[in-house]
Design a protein around this motif. Structure first.
Motif, PDB file in Angstrom:
ATOM      1  N   PRO A 142       0.910  -1.159   0.357  1.00 44.25           N
ATOM      2  CA  PRO A 142      -0.074   0.256   0.089  1.00 44.25           C
ATOM      3  C   PRO A 142       0.181   1.433   0.084  1.00 44.25           C
ATOM      4  CG  PRO A 142      -1.123  -1.095   1.686  1.00 44.25           C
ATOM      5  CD  PRO A 142       0.553  -1.819   0.641  1.00 44.25           C
ATOM      6  N   LEU A 143       1.655   1.507   0.630  1.00 38.76           N
ATOM      7  CA  LEU A 143       2.813   2.627   0.699  1.00 38.76           C
ATOM      8  C   LEU A 143       3.255   2.291  -0.694  1.00 38.76           C
ATOM      9  CD1 LEU A 143       3.755   5.198   2.254  1.00 38.76           C
ATOM     10  CD2 LEU A 143       5.208   3.565   3.753  1.00 38.76           C
ATOM     11  N   ALA A 144       3.782   2.062  -0.782  1.00 37.45           N
ATOM     12  CA  ALA A 144       4.524   1.681  -1.657  1.00 37.45           C
ATOM     13  C   ALA A 144       4.147   2.452  -3.597  1.00 37.45           C
ATOM     14  CB  ALA A 144       5.080  -0.012  -2.290  1.00 37.45           C
ATOM     15  N   VAL A 145       3.337   1.389  -3.237  1.00 40.34           N
ATOM     16  CA  VAL A 145       1.986   2.235  -4.624  1.00 40.34           C
ATOM     17  C   VAL A 145       1.447   3.784  -4.152  1.00 40.34           C
ATOM     18  CG1 VAL A 145      -0.255   2.477  -5.686  1.00 40.34           C
ATOM     19  CG2 VAL A 145       0.834   0.099  -4.730  1.00 40.34           C
ATOM     20  N   LEU A 146       1.380   3.902  -2.800  1.00 41.93           N
ATOM     21  CA  LEU A 146       1.472   5.947  -2.384  1.00 41.93           C
ATOM     22  C   LEU A 146       2.848   6.221  -3.063  1.00 41.93           C
ATOM     23  CD1 LEU A 146      -0.540   7.842  -1.519  1.00 41.93           C
ATOM     24  CD2 LEU A 146       0.301   7.276   0.754  1.00 41.93           C
ATOM     25  N   LEU A 147       3.670   5.548  -2.796  1.00 44.38           N
ATOM     26  CA  LEU A 147       5.373   6.366  -3.248  1.00 44.38           C
ATOM     27  C   LEU A 147       5.406   6.835  -4.579  1.00 44.38           C
ATOM     28  CD1 LEU A 147       7.404   4.994  -0.071  1.00 44.38           C
ATOM     29  CD2 LEU A 147       6.586   7.504  -0.450  1.00 44.38           C
ATOM     30  N   MET A 148       4.373   5.260  -5.272  1.00 48.30           N
ATOM     31  CA  MET A 148       5.429   5.344  -6.743  1.00 48.30           C
ATOM     32  C   MET A 148       4.210   6.744  -7.183  1.00 48.30           C
ATOM     33  SD  MET A 148       8.145   3.899  -6.810  1.00 48.30           S
ATOM     34  CE  MET A 148       7.879   3.917  -8.767  1.00 48.30           C
ATOM     35  N   LYS A 149       2.629   6.344  -7.341  1.00 47.35           N
ATOM     36  CA  LYS A 149       1.461   7.236  -7.983  1.00 47.35           C
ATOM     37  C   LYS A 149       2.314   8.826  -7.268  1.00 47.35           C
ATOM     38  CE  LYS A 149      -2.516   9.082  -6.759  1.00 47.35           C
ATOM     39  NZ  LYS A 149      -2.264  10.724  -7.088  1.00 47.35           N
ATOM     40  N   SER A 150       2.741   8.884  -6.278  1.00 46.65           N
ATOM     41  CA  SER A 150       3.161  10.346  -6.134  1.00 46.65           C
ATOM     42  C   SER A 150       4.194  11.114  -6.740  1.00 46.65           C
ATOM     43  CB  SER A 150       3.876  10.853  -4.444  1.00 46.65           C
ATOM     44  OG  SER A 150       3.249  10.124  -3.830  1.00 46.65           O
ATOM     45  N   PHE A 151       5.421   9.898  -7.330  1.00 42.44           N
ATOM     46  CA  PHE A 151       6.481  10.038  -8.243  1.00 42.44           C
ATOM     47  C   PHE A 151       5.611  10.373  -9.615  1.00 42.44           C
ATOM     48  CE2 PHE A 151       9.444   9.666  -4.179  1.00 42.44           C
ATOM     49  CZ  PHE A 151      10.130  10.713  -4.749  1.00 42.44           C
ATOM     50  N   PHE A 152       5.521   9.847 -10.050  1.00 43.78           N
ATOM     51  CA  PHE A 152       4.389   9.495 -11.160  1.00 43.78           C
ATOM     52  C   PHE A 152       4.037  10.548 -11.465  1.00 43.78           C
ATOM     53  CE2 PHE A 152       5.342   4.725 -11.387  1.00 43.78           C
ATOM     54  CZ  PHE A 152       5.837   4.914 -12.848  1.00 43.78           C
ATOM     55  N   ASP A 153       3.040  11.236 -10.326  1.00 42.21           N
ATOM     56  CA  ASP A 153       3.116  12.706 -10.667  1.00 42.21           C
ATOM     57  C   ASP A 153       3.710  13.788 -10.714  1.00 42.21           C
ATOM     58  OD1 ASP A 153       0.057  12.170 -10.377  1.00 42.21           O
ATOM     59  OD2 ASP A 153       0.039  11.755  -7.317  1.00 42.21           O
ATOM     60  N   THR A 154       4.815  13.616  -9.836  1.00 40.00           N
ATOM     61  CA  THR A 154       6.030  14.933 -11.037  1.00 40.00           C
ATOM     62  C   THR A 154       5.892  14.641 -11.732  1.00 40.00           C
ATOM     63  OG1 THR A 154       7.529  13.682  -9.489  1.00 40.00           O
ATOM     64  CG2 THR A 154       6.193  14.435  -7.897  1.00 40.00           C
ATOM     65  N   ILE A 155       5.518  14.713 -12.833  1.00 39.55           N
ATOM     66  CA  ILE A 155       6.545  14.045 -13.876  1.00 39.55           C
ATOM     67  C   ILE A 155       5.481  14.766 -14.873  1.00 39.55           C
ATOM     68  CG2 ILE A 155       7.370  12.715 -15.772  1.00 39.55           C
ATOM     69  CD1 ILE A 155       8.514  10.608 -13.732  1.00 39.55           C
ATOM     70  N   PRO A 156       5.705  15.513 -15.685  1.00 46.21           N
ATOM     71  CA  PRO A 156       5.165  16.037 -16.548  1.00 46.21           C
ATOM     72  C   PRO A 156       4.504  15.266 -17.454  1.00 46.21           C
ATOM     73  CG  PRO A 156       6.764  17.407 -16.101  1.00 46.21           C
ATOM     74  CD  PRO A 156       7.135  16.364 -16.139  1.00 46.21           C
ATOM     75  N   ARG A 157       2.590  15.464 -18.146  1.00 48.31           N
ATOM     76  CA  ARG A 157       2.082  14.535 -18.721  1.00 48.31           C
ATOM     77  C   ARG A 157       3.237  14.626 -20.254  1.00 48.31           C
ATOM     78  NH1 ARG A 157      -2.398  11.895 -16.933  1.00 48.31           N
ATOM     79  NH2 ARG A 157      -3.012  12.228 -14.532  1.00 48.31           N
ATOM     80  N   SER A 158       3.792  16.085 -20.552  1.00 43.36           N
ATOM     81  CA  SER A 158       4.067  16.149 -21.817  1.00 43.36           C
ATOM     82  C   SER A 158       5.240  15.108 -22.364  1.00 43.36           C
ATOM     83  CB  SER A 158       4.417  17.722 -21.892  1.00 43.36           C
ATOM     84  OG  SER A 158       5.855  17.807 -20.717  1.00 43.36           O
ATOM     85  N   LEU A 159       5.742  14.726 -21.293  1.00 42.53           N
ATOM     86  CA  LEU A 159       6.534  13.480 -21.580  1.00 42.53           C
ATOM     87  C   LEU A 159       5.931  12.784 -22.301  1.00 42.53           C
ATOM     88  CD1 LEU A 159       9.417  13.508 -19.039  1.00 42.53           C
ATOM     89  CD2 LEU A 159       9.262  14.546 -21.328  1.00 42.53           C
ATOM     90  N   ASP A 160       4.842  12.336 -21.845  1.00 48.32           N
ATOM     91  CA  ASP A 160       4.201  10.797 -22.171  1.00 48.32           C
ATOM     92  C   ASP A 160       3.423  11.658 -23.862  1.00 48.32           C
ATOM     93  OD1 ASP A 160       2.852   9.607 -19.410  1.00 48.32           O
ATOM     94  OD2 ASP A 160       3.927  11.361 -19.157  1.00 48.32           O
ATOM     95  N   GLU A 161       2.915  12.863 -24.157  1.00 42.70           N
ATOM     96  CA  GLU A 161       2.212  13.046 -25.375  1.00 42.70           C
ATOM     97  C   GLU A 161       3.666  12.840 -26.408  1.00 42.70           C
ATOM     98  OE1 GLU A 161       0.766  16.341 -24.224  1.00 42.70           O
ATOM     99  OE2 GLU A 161      -1.073  16.096 -23.191  1.00 42.70           O
ATOM    100  N   ALA A 162       4.741  13.028 -25.414  1.00 45.04           N
ATOM    101  CA  ALA A 162       6.116  13.616 -26.889  1.00 45.04           C
ATOM    102  C   ALA A 162       6.391  11.778 -27.003  1.00 45.04           C
ATOM    103  CB  ALA A 162       6.583  13.500 -26.256  1.00 45.04           C
ATOM    104  N   ALA A 163       6.114  11.133 -26.085  1.00 45.63           N
ATOM    105  CA  ALA A 163       6.165   9.840 -26.488  1.00 45.63           C
ATOM    106  C   ALA A 163       5.441   8.978 -27.368  1.00 45.63           C
ATOM    107  CB  ALA A 163       6.608   9.150 -25.425  1.00 45.63           C
ATOM    108  N   LYS A 164       3.845   8.903 -27.043  1.00 46.26           N
ATOM    109  CA  LYS A 164       2.687   8.544 -27.915  1.00 46.26           C
ATOM    110  C   LYS A 164       3.579   9.159 -29.396  1.00 46.26           C
ATOM    111  CE  LYS A 164      -1.496   8.551 -27.750  1.00 46.26           C
ATOM    112  NZ  LYS A 164      -3.294   8.891 -26.983  1.00 46.26           N
ATOM    113  N   ILE A 165       3.480  10.997 -29.602  1.00 51.55           N
ATOM    114  CA  ILE A 165       3.466  10.721 -31.353  1.00 51.55           C
ATOM    115  C   ILE A 165       4.682  10.448 -31.466  1.00 51.55           C
ATOM    116  CG2 ILE A 165       4.549  13.077 -31.902  1.00 51.55           C
ATOM    117  CD1 ILE A 165       2.975  14.920 -29.907  1.00 51.55           C
ATOM    118  N   ASP A 166       6.117   9.635 -31.165  1.00 52.02           N
ATOM    119  CA  ASP A 166       7.035   9.222 -32.203  1.00 52.02           C
ATOM    120  C   ASP A 166       6.750   7.745 -31.509  1.00 52.02           C
ATOM    121  OD1 ASP A 166       8.659  11.264 -31.665  1.00 52.02           O
ATOM    122  OD2 ASP A 166       9.425  10.856 -29.917  1.00 52.02           O
ATOM    123  N   GLY A 167       5.465   7.190 -31.723  1.00 58.33           N
ATOM    124  CA  GLY A 167       4.897   5.648 -31.399  1.00 58.33           C
ATOM    125  C   GLY A 167       5.590   4.817 -30.697  1.00 58.33           C
TER     126      GLY A 167
END
Length: 283
Positions: free
Chosen positions: A157-182
């Motif tokens: 439970p705490l591990a999931v919360l910590l990992m979610k918190s770190f993924f939240d700090t990463i801009p979603r623009s990186l996901d979108e750029a990776a999606k554009i690149d395939g």
């Protein structure tokens, strides 16, 4: 107020501040110091009066009997296997779970997060009877997999919360750029986002390893054969007898069991602090 008075007040404040810090360090390290010197003395001198704060009649017999006894070495091996296994399984499960909770919006998301975190509310002793019955029925007693599964359940439970918190700090623009690149979701998570969550991975790993390494209750119930006992259970049952206690051996065993943890903190302290701080702020 004259300059000399102001300067004197600043000096007094600094003395008090550093004195408080040194006092806190001394109080924190005193039990460790007592453990170390007790491991170097025969039992007859450990509880002598007046108490001895400098080791007398130094002996390494307490350590030698640990490393020449195969049974004691098996305790270290069992703890290392279960702690490492629980850490790896927790990381493998918490990474995709944290990523999903951070990046996806779906029905019941808040309820699922609340349910996962509510597991932390229940003490271990509440489920021990049902856990023992389940493990007995399915033949999971005295197995590494059974103890790893139990440790993972309480660390996840705490591990999931910590990992979610770190993924939240990463801009979603990186996901979108990776999606554009395939790049697909899995590739984006593994190759692009995961390297940016290194402090979170270290924090989750060390937290899970410590939780498993220090566990006593679950290991006591699940690992009943002598050859399968972990370090904490082995210390209690090997050196604490009904009529006599081997405190010198117990202190030596406890110090030897603390060395892996000290090594972990020495190498990963910076990431540990960063991981827990970010998890607390962003969670």
């Amino acid at each position: 107020m004259t300059y000399s008075q102001s300067h004197s007040n600043k000096i007094i404040v600094k003395i008090l501040k550093y004195g408080a810090i040194l006092g806190l360090i001394a109080v924190s390290l005193f039990p460790i110091y007592i453990m170390v010197i007790s491991s170097l003395m025969p039992n007859a001198y450990i509880f002598s009066f007046p108490p001895k704060f400098i080791p007398v009649h130094v002996t390494f017999d307490n350590y030698s009997k640990i490393f020449i006894n195969p049974e004691y070495l098996a305790y270290f091996t069992n703890s290392f296997i279960t702690s490492t296994g629980a850490t790896l399984v927790t990381l493998l499960l918490s990474i995709p779970a944290g990523y999903s909770f951070s990046r996806y919006g779906f029905f019941g998301k808040s309820f699922m997060m609340t349910t996962i975190l509510s597991i932390q509310m229940f003490p271990i002793v509440v489920i021990l009877i049902s856990l023992y019955t389940f493990y007995l029925k399915w033949g999971m007693l005295n197995t590494y997999g059974g103890l790893i599964l139990a440790h993972t359940t309480f660390s996840l439970p705490l591990a999931v919360l910590l990992m979610k918190s770190f993924f939240d700090t990463i801009p979603r623009s990186l996901d979108e750029a990776a999606k554009i690149d395939g790049a697909g979701r899995v590739r984006t998570m593994v190759t692009i986002l995961l390297p940016l969550t290194k402090p979170g991975l270290v924090a989750v790993g060390i937290y899970t390893f410590l939780h498993s390494w220090d566990d006593f209750v679950l290991a006591l119930v699940i690992m009943q054969e002598t050859s399968m006992k972990t370090l904490s259970v082995g210390i209690a049952q090997s050196f604490l007898g009904e009529y006599a206690h081997d405190y010198g051996g117990m202190m030596a065993f406890a110090f030897a069991g603390s060395v892996p943890i000290l090594i972990l903190f020495a190498f990963f302290q910076r990431y540990m602090v960063m991981g827990l701080t970010a998890g607390a702020v962003k969670g």
